[in-house]
Scaffold this motif. Structure first.
Motif, short mmCIF file in Angstrom:
data_model
loop_
_atom_site.label_atom_id
_atom_site.label_comp_id
_atom_site.label_asym_id
_atom_site.label_seq_id
_atom_site.Cartn_x
_atom_site.Cartn_y
_atom_site.Cartn_z
N SER A 59 -24.00 14.59 14.44
CA SER A 59 -22.70 14.91 14.28
C SER A 59 -22.36 16.29 13.61
CB SER A 59 -21.83 13.72 13.75
OG SER A 59 -20.49 13.89 13.64
N ALA A 62 -23.30 19.19 15.49
CA ALA A 62 -22.73 19.35 16.49
C ALA A 62 -21.27 20.22 15.92
CB ALA A 62 -21.96 18.30 17.28
N SER A 63 -21.00 19.77 14.85
CA SER A 63 -19.61 20.27 14.04
C SER A 63 -20.27 21.96 13.40
CB SER A 63 -19.36 19.48 13.05
OG SER A 63 -18.81 18.27 13.19
N ARG A 65 -22.59 23.68 15.06
CA ARG A 65 -22.71 24.74 16.17
C ARG A 65 -21.43 25.11 16.58
NH1 ARG A 65 -26.74 21.05 17.56
NH2 ARG A 65 -25.44 19.81 18.66
N GLY A 66 -20.32 23.92 16.48
CA GLY A 66 -18.98 24.54 17.18
C GLY A 66 -18.17 25.22 16.01
N THR A 67 -18.53 25.35 14.94
CA THR A 67 -17.97 26.23 13.85
C THR A 67 -18.68 27.58 14.15
OG1 THR A 67 -17.65 24.43 12.15
CG2 THR A 67 -17.79 26.48 11.37
N SER A 68 -19.85 27.74 14.16
CA SER A 68 -20.36 28.84 14.28
C SER A 68 -20.07 29.80 15.74
CB SER A 68 -22.18 28.93 14.20
OG SER A 68 -22.64 27.96 14.89
N HIS A 69 -19.92 28.80 16.66
CA HIS A 69 -19.85 29.42 17.86
C HIS A 69 -18.18 30.04 17.87
CE1 HIS A 69 -23.04 27.32 20.54
NE2 HIS A 69 -23.64 28.09 19.43
N THR A 70 -17.55 29.20 17.28
CA THR A 70 -15.95 29.60 17.02
C THR A 70 -15.68 30.72 16.46
OG1 THR A 70 -15.19 27.43 17.46
CG2 THR A 70 -13.64 28.88 16.59
N ASP A 74 -19.94 32.44 21.09
CA ASP A 74 -21.09 31.85 21.91
C ASP A 74 -22.43 32.00 21.68
OD1 ASP A 74 -18.89 29.96 22.32
OD2 ASP A 74 -18.38 30.96 24.32
#
Length: 139
Positions: A59, A62-63, A65-70, A74
């Motif tokens: 988890s 995933a957070s 990766r989501g933070t860095s991609h945002t 991407d």
């Protein structure tokens, strides 16, 4: 027959990859986890703890990766996630396709030594988890 039979890959004993990391002073535990929240190996913690940590770390990853991609886009590649507490640190780095190496330490650990040893062992882990070369087909 339409029943689904689960396909499992044979487990490889990866504890030899964790041993050198555990020799770094103030390292308490290490584990190999998957992105979907399972562990492949751990350094002797209770199985229930290893299972919980694997799920929580998946988890966290995933957070991250989501933070860095945002923020960065991407195409950004996650290199490391670190959690710092008064009791110590948790380091997690990619160790191959869908696999991560996690290390838990006390507060006085030399972070550069941990990072160096983790990078070294990721190389070893990649070799251990790779598929053996297939023989020539059609000969």
């Amino acid at each position: 027959m339409n029943a689904r039979v689960p396909v499992t890959k044979p487990k490889v004993d990866l504890t030899f990859v964790l041993a050198p990391i555990l020799e770094v002073p103030d390292v308490q535990h290490a584990m190999v986890i998957t992105a979907d929240g399972f562990f492949e190996a751990h350094s002797g913690m209770e199985a229930e703890t290893a299972e919980k940590l694997s799920a929580v770390l998946a988890s966290l990853l995933a957070s991250a990766r989501g933070t860095s991609h945002t923020y960065y886009g991407d195409g950004t590649v996650l290199r490391q996630v670190m959690v710092e507490t008064y009791d110590g640190y948790a380091f997690v780095i990619p160790a191959g396709e869908g696999t991560y190496l996690a290390v838990f330490t006390g507060p006085g650990v030399a972070m550069d030594n941990v990072s160096y040893e983790m990078q070294k062992q990721v190389q070893t882990l990649g070799k251990a988890m790779g598929s053996p070369p297939r023989g020539d087909r059609g000969r």
